[in-house]
Motif scaffolding. Sequence first.
Motif, PDB file in Angstrom:
ATOM      1  N   THR A  92      38.013  28.881  26.948  1.00 19.39           N
ATOM      2  CA  THR A  92      39.218  29.455  26.348  1.00 19.39           C
ATOM      3  C   THR A  92      40.406  28.534  26.553  1.00 19.39           C
ATOM      4  O   THR A  92      40.395  27.651  27.418  1.00 19.39           O
ATOM      5  CB  THR A  92      39.561  30.825  26.966  1.00 19.39           C
ATOM      6  OG1 THR A  92      39.904  30.644  28.353  1.00 19.39           O
ATOM      7  CG2 THR A  92      38.414  31.811  26.846  1.00 19.39           C
ATOM      8  N   PRO A 127      38.726  43.059  33.930  1.00 21.52           N
ATOM      9  CA  PRO A 127      39.701  43.129  32.834  1.00 21.52           C
ATOM     10  C   PRO A 127      39.527  42.006  31.804  1.00 21.52           C
ATOM     11  O   PRO A 127      39.470  42.280  30.602  1.00 21.52           O
ATOM     12  CB  PRO A 127      41.057  43.034  33.547  1.00 21.52           C
ATOM     13  CG  PRO A 127      40.792  43.572  34.919  1.00 21.52           C
ATOM     14  CD  PRO A 127      39.386  43.132  35.239  1.00 21.52           C
ATOM     15  N   LEU A 128      39.416  40.757  32.259  1.00 16.49           N
ATOM     16  CA  LEU A 128      39.236  39.653  31.323  1.00 16.49           C
ATOM     17  C   LEU A 128      37.861  39.708  30.670  1.00 16.49           C
ATOM     18  O   LEU A 128      37.733  39.474  29.461  1.00 16.49           O
ATOM     19  CB  LEU A 128      39.444  38.305  32.015  1.00 16.49           C
ATOM     20  CG  LEU A 128      39.246  37.066  31.133  1.00 16.49           C
ATOM     21  CD1 LEU A 128      40.145  37.115  29.890  1.00 16.49           C
ATOM     22  CD2 LEU A 128      39.512  35.804  31.931  1.00 16.49           C
ATOM     23  N   SER A 130      36.066  42.321  29.956  1.00 16.31           N
ATOM     24  CA  SER A 130      36.043  43.357  28.922  1.00 16.31           C
ATOM     25  C   SER A 130      36.805  42.914  27.674  1.00 16.31           C
ATOM     26  O   SER A 130      36.466  43.316  26.570  1.00 16.31           O
ATOM     27  CB  SER A 130      36.600  44.678  29.456  1.00 16.31           C
ATOM     28  OG  SER A 130      37.968  44.566  29.754  1.00 16.31           O
ATOM     29  N   GLN A 131      37.821  42.057  27.844  1.00 22.84           N
ATOM     30  CA  GLN A 131      38.554  41.526  26.688  1.00 22.84           C
ATOM     31  C   GLN A 131      37.707  40.517  25.916  1.00 22.84           C
ATOM     32  O   GLN A 131      37.839  40.407  24.704  1.00 22.84           O
ATOM     33  CB  GLN A 131      39.854  40.843  27.129  1.00 22.84           C
ATOM     34  CG  GLN A 131      40.926  41.780  27.589  1.00 22.84           C
ATOM     35  CD  GLN A 131      42.179  41.035  28.045  1.00 22.84           C
ATOM     36  OE1 GLN A 131      42.186  39.813  28.159  1.00 22.84           O
ATOM     37  NE2 GLN A 131      43.232  41.778  28.317  1.00 22.84           N
ATOM     38  N   LEU A 132      36.856  39.783  26.613  1.00 19.50           N
ATOM     39  CA  LEU A 132      36.054  38.739  25.970  1.00 19.50           C
ATOM     40  C   LEU A 132      34.796  39.267  25.287  1.00 19.50           C
ATOM     41  O   LEU A 132      34.391  38.739  24.250  1.00 19.50           O
ATOM     42  CB  LEU A 132      35.654  37.672  26.996  1.00 19.50           C
ATOM     43  CG  LEU A 132      36.761  36.745  27.481  1.00 19.50           C
ATOM     44  CD1 LEU A 132      36.272  35.892  28.644  1.00 19.50           C
ATOM     45  CD2 LEU A 132      37.260  35.866  26.352  1.00 19.50           C
ATOM     46  N   LYS A 135      33.848  39.328  21.368  1.00 19.41           N
ATOM     47  CA  LYS A 135      34.710  38.425  20.599  1.00 19.41           C
ATOM     48  C   LYS A 135      33.893  37.226  20.125  1.00 19.41           C
ATOM     49  O   LYS A 135      32.882  36.873  20.710  1.00 19.41           O
ATOM     50  CB  LYS A 135      35.895  37.946  21.444  1.00 19.41           C
ATOM     51  CG  LYS A 135      36.826  39.045  21.931  1.00 19.41           C
ATOM     52  CD  LYS A 135      37.657  39.592  20.815  1.00 19.41           C
ATOM     53  CE  LYS A 135      38.823  40.446  21.225  1.00 19.41           C
ATOM     54  NZ  LYS A 135      38.637  41.627  21.953  1.00 19.41           N
ATOM     55  N   ASN A 140      41.225  35.856  19.680  1.00 19.17           N
ATOM     56  CA  ASN A 140      42.034  35.938  20.887  1.00 19.17           C
ATOM     57  C   ASN A 140      41.518  37.062  21.780  1.00 19.17           C
ATOM     58  O   ASN A 140      41.119  38.121  21.291  1.00 19.17           O
ATOM     59  CB  ASN A 140      43.496  36.203  20.552  1.00 19.17           C
ATOM     60  CG  ASN A 140      44.158  35.003  19.930  1.00 19.17           C
ATOM     61  OD1 ASN A 140      43.777  33.869  20.191  1.00 19.17           O
ATOM     62  ND2 ASN A 140      45.147  35.236  19.093  1.00 19.17           N
ATOM     63  N   ALA A 141      41.557  36.805  23.056  1.00 17.67           N
ATOM     64  CA  ALA A 141      41.242  37.800  24.074  1.00 17.67           C
ATOM     65  C   ALA A 141      42.452  37.837  24.981  1.00 17.67           C
ATOM     66  O   ALA A 141      42.582  37.015  25.883  1.00 17.67           O
ATOM     67  CB  ALA A 141      39.974  37.433  24.828  1.00 17.67           C
ATOM     68  N   GLY A 142      43.351  38.748  24.721  1.00 14.59           N
ATOM     69  CA  GLY A 142      44.619  38.753  25.439  1.00 14.59           C
ATOM     70  C   GLY A 142      45.366  37.489  25.076  1.00 14.59           C
ATOM     71  O   GLY A 142      45.412  37.105  23.905  1.00 14.59           O
TER      72      GLY A 142
END
Length: 150
Positions: A92, A127-128, A130-132, A135, A140-142
Amino acid sequence: MHKRHIVEQIVSIVEKELKAAKQAALESAEEATDEESRAENKYDTHALETSYVASAQAHYAKDLTQALQAYRNLSLADGASGPVAIGSLVTTLGPNGREQFFMGPARGGLELDTEQGPVTVLTPKSPLGSQLVGKTLGMNAGPRKILRIE
C-alpha cells in the motif's frame, strides 16, 4: 517476494513462542501445586494467583497451537489473486509511504524482516485488516491506496 518464505518465518516464530509458552505453563502449574505454595492463612493467595497464571499461560499456548495449525494449513495462491484475502501479500501507499502487509489467519502484529523490506502481519479482525479485506488493486483502504496484491 515469496509468500511461502513469509509463512515459513511466521511458523518458525510461532513454534518458538509455543515452546516457551508450554514451558512457562508447565512451570507455573508446578509452582501452583507445589507444597510450598499452600496457603499459610486465609489471606495468603499465592497458590490461587499462580494457578491463574498457569491457566492463562496454558490458554496462550492453546492459542499459539491453533495459530500454528492455521499457518501450516494455509494454502497460498501464486501471483495476483484478485481481492485481498487471507494469504494475500499487499503493498500500500499511505501516510507512512509504501508498506507491505501479509494477511494471515492469526498472530497479527508480527513484523518480519524480508529481502524486500519489512512486512507486517495483519488479520481480518484488525482495523486495517478489515479495511483491506475484499479490496482490489487501486482501491483505497482508509488513507492507504492498494498498489499491489500477490
